[in-house]
Design a protein around this motif. Structure first.
Motif, PDB file in Angstrom:
ATOM      1  N   PRO A  37       0.837  -1.281   0.013  1.00 37.39           N
ATOM      2  CA  PRO A  37       0.038   0.064  -0.005  1.00 37.39           C
ATOM      3  C   PRO A  37       0.683   1.230  -0.112  1.00 37.39           C
ATOM      4  CG  PRO A  37      -0.971  -1.496   1.559  1.00 37.39           C
ATOM      5  CD  PRO A  37       0.505  -2.081   1.072  1.00 37.39           C
ATOM      6  N   ALA A  38       1.883   1.230   0.725  1.00 38.71           N
ATOM      7  CA  ALA A  38       2.778   2.396   0.666  1.00 38.71           C
ATOM      8  C   ALA A  38       3.443   2.815  -0.555  1.00 38.71           C
ATOM      9  CB  ALA A  38       4.018   2.349   1.587  1.00 38.71           C
ATOM     10  N   TYR A  39       3.630   1.701  -1.573  1.00 40.68           N
ATOM     11  CA  TYR A  39       4.214   1.894  -2.943  1.00 40.68           C
ATOM     12  C   TYR A  39       2.970   2.253  -3.874  1.00 40.68           C
ATOM     13  CZ  TYR A  39       5.942   1.940  -7.477  1.00 40.68           C
ATOM     14  OH  TYR A  39       6.550   2.333  -8.796  1.00 40.68           O
ATOM     15  N   GLN A  40       1.683   1.708  -3.596  1.00 39.19           N
ATOM     16  CA  GLN A  40       0.734   2.068  -4.382  1.00 39.19           C
ATOM     17  C   GLN A  40       0.463   3.738  -4.239  1.00 39.19           C
ATOM     18  OE1 GLN A  40      -1.156   0.207  -6.717  1.00 39.19           O
ATOM     19  NE2 GLN A  40       0.724  -1.023  -6.433  1.00 39.19           N
ATOM     20  N   GLN A  41       0.556   4.271  -2.950  1.00 38.59           N
ATOM     21  CA  GLN A  41       0.384   5.622  -2.877  1.00 38.59           C
ATOM     22  C   GLN A  41       1.661   6.483  -3.314  1.00 38.59           C
ATOM     23  OE1 GLN A  41       0.219   6.044   1.666  1.00 38.59           O
ATOM     24  NE2 GLN A  41      -1.988   5.893   1.338  1.00 38.59           N
ATOM     25  N   ALA A  42       2.743   5.921  -3.309  1.00 39.90           N
ATOM     26  CA  ALA A  42       3.789   6.721  -4.004  1.00 39.90           C
ATOM     27  C   ALA A  42       3.742   6.748  -5.590  1.00 39.90           C
ATOM     28  CB  ALA A  42       5.182   5.862  -3.570  1.00 39.90           C
ATOM     29  N   MET A  43       3.104   5.587  -6.220  1.00 35.19           N
ATOM     30  CA  MET A  43       3.286   5.173  -7.232  1.00 35.19           C
ATOM     31  C   MET A  43       2.173   6.424  -8.053  1.00 35.19           C
ATOM     32  SD  MET A  43       1.821   2.311  -9.712  1.00 35.19           S
ATOM     33  CE  MET A  43       0.076   2.093  -8.868  1.00 35.19           C
ATOM     34  N   VAL A  44       1.279   7.107  -7.219  1.00 37.09           N
ATOM     35  CA  VAL A  44       0.399   8.085  -7.783  1.00 37.09           C
ATOM     36  C   VAL A  44       1.192   9.475  -8.287  1.00 37.09           C
ATOM     37  CG1 VAL A  44      -1.357   9.726  -7.272  1.00 37.09           C
ATOM     38  CG2 VAL A  44      -1.672   7.282  -6.701  1.00 37.09           C
ATOM     39  N   LEU A  45       2.284   9.638  -7.541  1.00 40.10           N
ATOM     40  CA  LEU A  45       3.247  10.627  -7.588  1.00 40.10           C
ATOM     41  C   LEU A  45       4.324  10.300  -8.867  1.00 40.10           C
ATOM     42  CD1 LEU A  45       4.045  11.377  -4.093  1.00 40.10           C
ATOM     43  CD2 LEU A  45       2.940  12.988  -5.472  1.00 40.10           C
ATOM     44  N   ALA A  46       4.661   8.991  -9.144  1.00 35.05           N
ATOM     45  CA  ALA A  46       5.595   8.661 -10.189  1.00 35.05           C
ATOM     46  C   ALA A  46       4.709   8.857 -11.330  1.00 35.05           C
ATOM     47  CB  ALA A  46       6.046   7.369 -10.097  1.00 35.05           C
ATOM     48  N   LEU A  47       3.364   8.445 -11.529  1.00 30.80           N
ATOM     49  CA  LEU A  47       2.769   8.697 -12.418  1.00 30.80           C
ATOM     50  C   LEU A  47       2.023  10.274 -12.835  1.00 30.80           C
ATOM     51  CD1 LEU A  47       0.225   5.352 -12.186  1.00 30.80           C
ATOM     52  CD2 LEU A  47       2.377   5.877 -13.495  1.00 30.80           C
ATOM     53  N   ARG A  48       2.205  10.881 -11.997  1.00 30.94           N
ATOM     54  CA  ARG A  48       1.936  12.392 -12.224  1.00 30.94           C
ATOM     55  C   ARG A  48       3.421  13.036 -12.765  1.00 30.94           C
ATOM     56  NH1 ARG A  48       0.944  15.652  -7.386  1.00 30.94           N
ATOM     57  NH2 ARG A  48      -0.427  14.085  -6.950  1.00 30.94           N
ATOM     58  N   ALA A  49       4.456  12.556 -12.299  1.00 31.62           N
ATOM     59  CA  ALA A  49       5.823  13.029 -12.459  1.00 31.62           C
ATOM     60  C   ALA A  49       6.249  12.845 -14.156  1.00 31.62           C
ATOM     61  CB  ALA A  49       6.988  12.479 -11.810  1.00 31.62           C
ATOM     62  N   SER A  50       5.685  11.621 -14.609  1.00 31.93           N
ATOM     63  CA  SER A  50       6.016  11.232 -16.065  1.00 31.93           C
ATOM     64  C   SER A  50       5.141  10.032 -16.547  1.00 31.93           C
ATOM     65  CB  SER A  50       7.611  10.893 -16.277  1.00 31.93           C
ATOM     66  OG  SER A  50       7.815   9.782 -15.504  1.00 31.93           O
ATOM     67  N   SER A  51       5.034  10.032 -17.798  1.00 29.89           N
ATOM     68  CA  SER A  51       4.292   8.681 -18.375  1.00 29.89           C
ATOM     69  C   SER A  51       5.388   7.632 -18.293  1.00 29.89           C
ATOM     70  CB  SER A  51       4.194   8.903 -19.692  1.00 29.89           C
ATOM     71  OG  SER A  51       2.998  10.115 -19.991  1.00 29.89           O
ATOM     72  N   ARG A  52       4.929   6.492 -18.076  1.00 32.43           N
ATOM     73  CA  ARG A  52       5.959   5.330 -17.770  1.00 32.43           C
ATOM     74  C   ARG A  52       5.137   3.839 -18.088  1.00 32.43           C
ATOM     75  NH1 ARG A  52       7.644   4.353 -11.647  1.00 32.43           N
ATOM     76  NH2 ARG A  52       5.821   3.189 -11.047  1.00 32.43           N
ATOM     77  N   GLU A  53       5.851   2.863 -18.293  1.00 30.94           N
ATOM     78  CA  GLU A  53       5.397   1.567 -18.467  1.00 30.94           C
ATOM     79  C   GLU A  53       6.505   0.718 -17.615  1.00 30.94           C
ATOM     80  OE1 GLU A  53       5.446   0.832 -22.697  1.00 30.94           O
ATOM     81  OE2 GLU A  53       3.305   1.648 -22.886  1.00 30.94           O
ATOM     82  N   MET A  54       5.837  -0.121 -16.915  1.00 32.69           N
ATOM     83  CA  MET A  54       6.941  -1.052 -16.139  1.00 32.69           C
ATOM     84  C   MET A  54       6.601  -2.557 -16.444  1.00 32.69           C
ATOM     85  SD  MET A  54       7.560  -0.892 -11.915  1.00 32.69           S
ATOM     86  CE  MET A  54       6.170  -1.314 -11.505  1.00 32.69           C
ATOM     87  N   ILE A  55       7.326  -3.586 -16.299  1.00 30.28           N
ATOM     88  CA  ILE A  55       7.394  -4.880 -16.316  1.00 30.28           C
ATOM     89  C   ILE A  55       8.034  -5.498 -15.015  1.00 30.28           C
ATOM     90  CG2 ILE A  55       6.884  -4.977 -18.723  1.00 30.28           C
ATOM     91  CD1 ILE A  55       9.812  -5.937 -18.961  1.00 30.28           C
ATOM     92  N   ILE A  56       7.592  -6.427 -14.662  1.00 30.17           N
ATOM     93  CA  ILE A  56       8.237  -7.242 -13.630  1.00 30.17           C
ATOM     94  C   ILE A  56       8.871  -8.451 -14.100  1.00 30.17           C
ATOM     95  CG2 ILE A  56       7.979  -7.958 -11.239  1.00 30.17           C
ATOM     96  CD1 ILE A  56       5.850  -6.111 -10.464  1.00 30.17           C
ATOM     97  N   ILE A  57       9.755  -8.852 -13.592  1.00 29.59           N
ATOM     98  CA  ILE A  57      10.369  -9.961 -14.300  1.00 29.59           C
ATOM     99  C   ILE A  57      11.339 -10.739 -13.285  1.00 29.59           C
ATOM    100  CG2 ILE A  57      10.465  -9.285 -16.675  1.00 29.59           C
ATOM    101  CD1 ILE A  57      13.666  -9.109 -16.507  1.00 29.59           C
ATOM    102  N   GLU A  58      11.254 -12.226 -13.605  1.00 27.94           N
ATOM    103  CA  GLU A  58      12.364 -12.828 -12.701  1.00 27.94           C
ATOM    104  C   GLU A  58      13.511 -13.270 -13.612  1.00 27.94           C
ATOM    105  OE1 GLU A  58      11.614 -17.037  -9.732  1.00 27.94           O
ATOM    106  OE2 GLU A  58      10.634 -16.962 -11.748  1.00 27.94           O
ATOM    107  N   ALA A  59      14.748 -13.035 -13.246  1.00 28.25           N
ATOM    108  CA  ALA A  59      15.990 -13.359 -14.134  1.00 28.25           C
ATOM    109  C   ALA A  59      17.055 -13.162 -13.137  1.00 28.25           C
ATOM    110  CB  ALA A  59      15.886 -12.382 -15.130  1.00 28.25           C
ATOM    111  N   ASP A  60      18.156 -13.132 -13.852  1.00 22.76           N
ATOM    112  CA  ASP A  60      19.429 -13.090 -13.210  1.00 22.76           C
ATOM    113  C   ASP A  60      20.204 -12.327 -14.238  1.00 22.76           C
ATOM    114  OD1 ASP A  60      21.693 -12.903 -11.504  1.00 22.76           O
ATOM    115  OD2 ASP A  60      22.158 -14.991 -11.581  1.00 22.76           O
ATOM    116  N   LEU A  61      20.097 -11.077 -13.945  1.00 17.82           N
ATOM    117  CA  LEU A  61      20.707  -9.968 -14.892  1.00 17.82           C
ATOM    118  C   LEU A  61      22.211  -9.727 -14.491  1.00 17.82           C
ATOM    119  CD1 LEU A  61      17.702  -7.532 -15.501  1.00 17.82           C
ATOM    120  CD2 LEU A  61      18.457  -9.527 -16.833  1.00 17.82           C
ATOM    121  N   GLY A  62      22.869 -10.330 -13.537  1.00 16.34           N
ATOM    122  CA  GLY A  62      24.077  -9.992 -13.173  1.00 16.34           C
ATOM    123  C   GLY A  62      24.342  -8.778 -12.258  1.00 16.34           C
TER     124      GLY A  62
END
Length: 96
Positions: free
Chosen positions: A71-96
């Motif tokens: 819930p804390a991130y969901q509240q913060a995300m509102v500000l992120a979306l106000r600051a700029s347009s963005r798209e996000m994906i969540i992945i499982e990997a080992d990117l090093g």
């Protein structure tokens, strides 16, 4: 395996919202052991609005998902979306 948020964003258009998001993000990142991993070089080849790429690394995919659902991130995300347009994906990997 680790979990990652990969965020594709436009230029920041609301710097105040971005700064407030950063302030709120700090304790959330600490709670989930999140680390920013900005790419050294970015070449945008096939894009319309992406001007920034941010990679956030988590110890596990489960933590990456839990952080997003917090819930804390969901509240913060509102500000992120106000600051700029963005798209996000969540992945499982080992990117090093």
């Amino acid at each position: 395996m680790k979990g990652y948020w990969i965020i594709f964003g436009s230029d920041v258009t609301d710097t105040e919202a971005q700064q407030e998001y950063g302030r709120l993000w700090a304790p959330i990142a600490e709670k989930y052991s999140a680390r920013l991993k900005a790419p050294n070089a970015q070449t945008f080849i096939e894009t319309r609005d992406t001007r920034r790429v941010v990679i956030v690394e988590f110890p596990s995919y489960a933590q990456a998902k839990a952080c997003y659902d917090d819930p804390a991130y969901q509240q913060a995300m509102v500000l992120a979306l106000r600051a700029s347009s963005r798209e996000m994906i969540i992945i499982e990997a080992d990117l090093g």
